[in-house]
Design an enzyme around this catalytic site. Structure first.
Site, PDB file in Angstrom:
ATOM      1  N   ASP A  49       6.365   1.659   6.623  1.00  0.00           N
ATOM      2  CA  ASP A  49       4.969   1.203   6.489  1.00  0.00           C
ATOM      3  C   ASP A  49       4.185   2.093   5.560  1.00  0.00           C
ATOM      4  O   ASP A  49       3.684   3.116   5.973  1.00  0.00           O
ATOM      5  CB  ASP A  49       4.337   1.162   7.879  1.00  0.00           C
ATOM      6  CG  ASP A  49       2.881   0.754   7.861  1.00  0.00           C
ATOM      7  OD1 ASP A  49       2.426   0.188   6.857  1.00  0.00           O
ATOM      8  OD2 ASP A  49       2.184   1.025   8.860  1.00  0.00           O
ATOM      9  N   ASP A  86      -0.575   4.295   0.815  1.00  0.00           N
ATOM     10  CA  ASP A  86      -1.078   5.288   1.770  1.00  0.00           C
ATOM     11  C   ASP A  86      -0.367   5.103   3.109  1.00  0.00           C
ATOM     12  O   ASP A  86       0.195   4.037   3.383  1.00  0.00           O
ATOM     13  CB  ASP A  86      -2.600   5.193   1.931  1.00  0.00           C
ATOM     14  CG  ASP A  86      -3.070   3.879   2.536  1.00  0.00           C
ATOM     15  OD1 ASP A  86      -2.455   2.829   2.217  1.00  0.00           O
ATOM     16  OD2 ASP A  86      -4.039   3.888   3.319  1.00  0.00           O
ATOM     17  N   SER A 124      -2.059  -6.439  12.137  1.00  0.00           N
ATOM     18  CA  SER A 124      -3.143  -6.960  11.312  1.00  0.00           C
ATOM     19  C   SER A 124      -2.890  -6.569   9.868  1.00  0.00           C
ATOM     20  O   SER A 124      -2.558  -5.423   9.589  1.00  0.00           O
ATOM     21  CB  SER A 124      -4.478  -6.334  11.732  1.00  0.00           C
ATOM     22  OG  SER A 124      -4.716  -6.556  13.090  1.00  0.00           O
ATOM     23  N   HIS A 174       3.494   4.017  12.663  1.00  0.00           N
ATOM     24  CA  HIS A 174       2.289   4.601  13.286  1.00  0.00           C
ATOM     25  C   HIS A 174       2.665   5.586  14.403  1.00  0.00           C
ATOM     26  O   HIS A 174       1.762   6.079  15.092  1.00  0.00           O
ATOM     27  CB  HIS A 174       1.342   3.530  13.878  1.00  0.00           C
ATOM     28  CG  HIS A 174       0.690   2.671  12.836  1.00  0.00           C
ATOM     29  ND1 HIS A 174      -0.543   2.099  13.027  1.00  0.00           N
ATOM     30  CD2 HIS A 174       1.101   2.293  11.606  1.00  0.00           C
ATOM     31  CE1 HIS A 174      -0.864   1.381  11.944  1.00  0.00           C
ATOM     32  NE2 HIS A 174       0.118   1.491  11.082  1.00  0.00           N
ATOM     33  N   GLU A 205      -5.114   1.082   2.757  1.00  0.00           N
ATOM     34  CA  GLU A 205      -4.857   0.068   3.777  1.00  0.00           C
ATOM     35  C   GLU A 205      -5.009   0.637   5.175  1.00  0.00           C
ATOM     36  O   GLU A 205      -5.542  -0.024   6.069  1.00  0.00           O
ATOM     37  CB  GLU A 205      -3.434  -0.500   3.602  1.00  0.00           C
ATOM     38  CG  GLU A 205      -3.232  -1.854   4.289  1.00  0.00           C
ATOM     39  CD  GLU A 205      -2.716  -1.742   5.735  1.00  0.00           C
ATOM     40  OE1 GLU A 205      -2.732  -2.775   6.438  1.00  0.00           O
ATOM     41  OE2 GLU A 205      -2.314  -0.637   6.161  1.00  0.00           O
ATOM     42  N   ASP A 237       4.942  -6.126   4.327  1.00  0.00           N
ATOM     43  CA  ASP A 237       4.311  -5.095   5.160  1.00  0.00           C
ATOM     44  C   ASP A 237       4.384  -5.517   6.629  1.00  0.00           C
ATOM     45  O   ASP A 237       3.544  -5.144   7.431  1.00  0.00           O
ATOM     46  CB  ASP A 237       2.853  -4.905   4.717  1.00  0.00           C
ATOM     47  CG  ASP A 237       2.235  -3.621   5.293  1.00  0.00           C
ATOM     48  OD1 ASP A 237       2.995  -2.737   5.742  1.00  0.00           O
ATOM     49  OD2 ASP A 237       0.999  -3.524   5.296  1.00  0.00           O
ATOM     50  N   HIS A 288       0.832  -1.214   0.000  1.00  0.00           N
ATOM     51  CA  HIS A 288       0.000   0.000   0.000  1.00  0.00           C
ATOM     52  C   HIS A 288       0.862   1.257   0.000  1.00  0.00           C
ATOM     53  O   HIS A 288       1.938   1.284   0.605  1.00  0.00           O
ATOM     54  CB  HIS A 288      -0.992   0.008   1.160  1.00  0.00           C
ATOM     55  CG  HIS A 288      -0.383   0.016   2.535  1.00  0.00           C
ATOM     56  ND1 HIS A 288      -0.174   1.177   3.239  1.00  0.00           N
ATOM     57  CD2 HIS A 288       0.065  -1.004   3.325  1.00  0.00           C
ATOM     58  CE1 HIS A 288       0.365   0.878   4.426  1.00  0.00           C
ATOM     59  NE2 HIS A 288       0.521  -0.442   4.513  1.00  0.00           N
ATOM     60  N   ARG A 301      -7.680  -6.338  18.876  1.00  0.00           N
ATOM     61  CA  ARG A 301      -6.898  -7.218  18.000  1.00  0.00           C
ATOM     62  C   ARG A 301      -7.431  -8.632  18.175  1.00  0.00           C
ATOM     63  O   ARG A 301      -7.631  -9.080  19.302  1.00  0.00           O
ATOM     64  CB  ARG A 301      -5.427  -7.163  18.401  1.00  0.00           C
ATOM     65  CG  ARG A 301      -4.796  -5.802  18.200  1.00  0.00           C
ATOM     66  CD  ARG A 301      -4.461  -5.570  16.743  1.00  0.00           C
ATOM     67  NE  ARG A 301      -4.145  -4.169  16.503  1.00  0.00           N
ATOM     68  CZ  ARG A 301      -3.783  -3.695  15.323  1.00  0.00           C
ATOM     69  NH1 ARG A 301      -3.692  -4.485  14.263  1.00  0.00           N
ATOM     70  NH2 ARG A 301      -3.523  -2.427  15.174  1.00  0.00           N
TER      71      ARG A 301
END
Lengths: 454, 454
Positions: B117, B86, B396, B424, B150, B177, B84, B325
């Protein structure tokens, strides 16, 4: 008293107040500092217009105190009027029907931040002085002191008062910064809750983490903060901080019965705030819960991702603003210490906690058998046609306790607001009726008080 | 394989990646929509440069999917690469040492949002194709499909895949990923947790209230939300949602022993994130807590006054983002329904609750005895000089389950990131070593896979 002058000048009185309300004197936010000073200047000019003497901006380490006086005769009693020209922050702005600093009159109410709390109520005093000047009647000496830091804890007022005891010498203090039950049910607050206000910070990991990679294996500071906050009340909504209730003055059955005699309907209360149920400490009525019981509320909380959409993050830090309302004979110093100690003690290992006290204020009960209380009650009875009821309010005016300590003076809380005025909320407003009734009532207080003190 | 070409072109490879990272392709925030499209265009141009055929931006209801292919011989196997372009939102910006969209290389690491990422890992595939083109070696057919949603739930990818089964026909899916244990300890993820993500809103009074006037007599939505969140875990950090664990696949003692054989030190783990203690569900190790156990974390919380200073308000509303999760055999649909039902059921009377599911994803376990897994493990062994360890990751990748359902294909998770890459989080980075090692390893995978499938 002839109310002709009042009626003839109502539009001008309102226009002047509106000009003042336009100035966003938000003391909590440094970006409004210039406006806070402008609001003080505006008030100083109005003091001069109504003929007060020795008008000045008294400097403090923070915002200036606007002072003026009318000393007619040293043998007459002296009333010291207190109020504040600073206002609460207006956010969230998007919930206002009209901008908070562009006042409008709608349905006989003035809508603006500060319309009631406390610029509107302060301005009643200014116009009451004008009315008395116009009538040529000053039955006693009047000193008036309006500060600019009430909404952030009045930190510099105590210093000013201590340094100016001679200047502020008086027989009683008069404050209009509270409410009454309804326009057809006048009342005077005789009890006020104190305040202990804290910002807490919970730190978990040393940086934001991906909740997939770390979730389940680290203390999430938001979850931890929620758990800590949740633990501050038990299932009966009692506060769980050890020793928190140690010094709470419990009322006798008779006192509680007397207190519950005020006109109050839980149904109307629920309807007015759109809630399906009342809520609170088990064993107490709504009137008692807001009047004679201490409380703990989270005033703000934040942490992690709060934007649009989803972010799978475990935040490094979470924050909350937590305040407690105190009742006689709790002290903010005592409760602040208990809260700090307890909050740190309930942090699980795996997080660190900081507690920063913001400001405090002391609870007070004012006597109902004093000359000043009776002068105020008689004044309201004259202008409302009904004897006011003494009530125990939930709010805090921390300076009332300070005046007692520093100047040895009792305070009369002659307030004309309503609970529904939405002070501290979007769409704060103040009734034109209440504003004008205040201007009408205040001179009666001076007359009654001077007469009784002779 | 000769790594001369890699070494000679490393600076250019990095410069190209940095140009791409400069484009803030944040899919969660509409204000970056134009940049998301620019990032897609940039990638399309790079696909064309490395000689892919039928390169196109495939439109979806959301962001386009960038597609290209190299079909060398219908008798050879086909690998479908997924990734991905994004990225996660970059806030809080103030915690970045350098701006998230002004990439810098420092200490042999590329610092930027998306560096790992997943733009950095996607770009390894692009450059691996260039390396193979330069060597004139395409041992199998390759299709590559890079999506732009994603980080917001891949809502349109499933629709695209269902509508293009023929176009996407392949023998296996290859995704970079994920991460590995350490640069000297290669590993391949074989289990991934699923996700159920919600935004909750708790409404108390119909407007913000003054905490002095109302405190103690109304349900404060922030206090209530904290209490509700706190109740979602018990004292052993088990999740209290009824039936939540019903479908959790429990591992055998042997499987747990095997899992705990990965190199892991709680001391190093604690040190790396600055925590004095590990934390989590009683009865499980850290490796198990992030690998085989479901979790519940608050990803964000907000309500009331969060500005400078003190505001004595009871907010009308409080909000949180809460995600779970999931592990095999939980499904996001099942857990989303359980969460919604439970969260509404624990709301006290006096507040109303809304739960809005954001997006979900399914947990997966990929086989370790497949041709593709072995091809990947052999490739890593060649380039790292060490056999990779199969691991169960905490993150995930919802689309892995979807590929299995829709295309009937298994996925190999050949990832080169590290847990410490701060994906993140502020200061996301990706090692130059990891980026270059990925480019070197990927062609080996194709060779191994094609050879084994002969």
């Amino acid at each position: 008293m002839d109310t002709t002058y009042l009626k003839e000048n109502q539009d001008r009185f309102l226009a002047e107040l509106i000009d003042w309300l336009r100035i966003p004197s938000v003391s909590a936010d440094p970006k409004f500092h210039g406006d806070v000073l402008k609001a003080a200047d505006y008030l100083k000019a109005r003091f001069e217009e109504v003929g007060l003497d020795n008008v000045e901006l008294c400097p403090t380490a923070g915002n200036p105190i606007v002072y003026g006086e009318k000393l007619v005769d040293a043998s007459l009693p002296t009333v010291l009027v207190y109020g504040h020209y600073d206002v609460q922050p207006a956010d969230p702005y998007e919930l206002w029907d009209s901008p908070p600093f562009e006042p409008v009159i709608k349905d006989e109410k003035i809508y603006a931040r500060g319309a009631c709390d406390d610029k509107g109520q302060v301005y009643m005093h200014v116009k009451a002085l004008e009315v008395m000047k116009q009538a040529g009647e000053f039955p006693c000496n009047i000193k008036i002191m309006i500060e600019g830091e009430e909404e952030v804890g009045s930190n510099n007022l105590g210093i000013f008062v201590r340094a100016n005891k001679e200047k502020l010498k008086a027989d009683v203090i008069l404050v209009s910064d509270t409410g009454m039950l309804a326009n057809d049910s006048p009342s005077i607050e005789v009890g006020l809750r104190g305040l202990s206000y804290h910002e807490v910070e919970v730190t978990g990991p040393n940086r934001d983490l991906h909740s997939g990679l770390y979730g389940g294996a680290v203390a999430n500071p938001i979850n931890v903060l929620c758990k800590m906050i949740a633990s501050l009340h038990d299932e009966n909504n009692h506060i769980t901080i050890p020793e928190f209730y140690n010094n709470v003055t419990e009322l006798s059955t008779e006192e509680r019965e007397e207190l519950n005699r005020v006109p109050h309907s839980d149904d109307e209360f629920k309807k007015s705030i759109g809630l399906p149920d009342v809520y609170g400490e088990k064993g107490y009525t709504t009137v008692e819960r807001v009047g004679i019981r201490p409380t703990l509320d989270v005033n703000g909380i934040w942490g992690g991702y709060t934007g649009e959409g989803a972010k799978t993050v475990i935040a490094s830090k979470a924050y909350a603003k937590i305040s407690m309302r105190l009742v006689p004979s709790q002290t903010s110093e005592e409760i602040t210490a208990l809260f700090q100690k307890h909050f740190a003690s309930i942090a699980p290992s795996g997080v660190t906690v900081k507690v920063k006290p913001h400001h405090g204020g002391e609870p007070v009960v004012t006597p109902t058998d004093s000359v000043a209380y009776k002068a105020a009650a008689d004044a309201m009875e004259t202008t409302f046609g009904k004897r006011p009821i003494p009530t125990r309010g939930g709010g805090s005016i921390p300076i009332v306790a300070m005046f007692k300590t520093e100047l040895g003076l009792d305070t009369v809380l002659l307030g004309f607001g309503l609970d529904s005025d939405a002070i501290h909320s979007p769409n704060e407003h103040y009734g034109v009726f209440n504003f004008m009734k205040g201007i009408e009532t205040i001179p009666h207080f001076y007359h009654n008080y001077a007469a009784a003190m002779k």
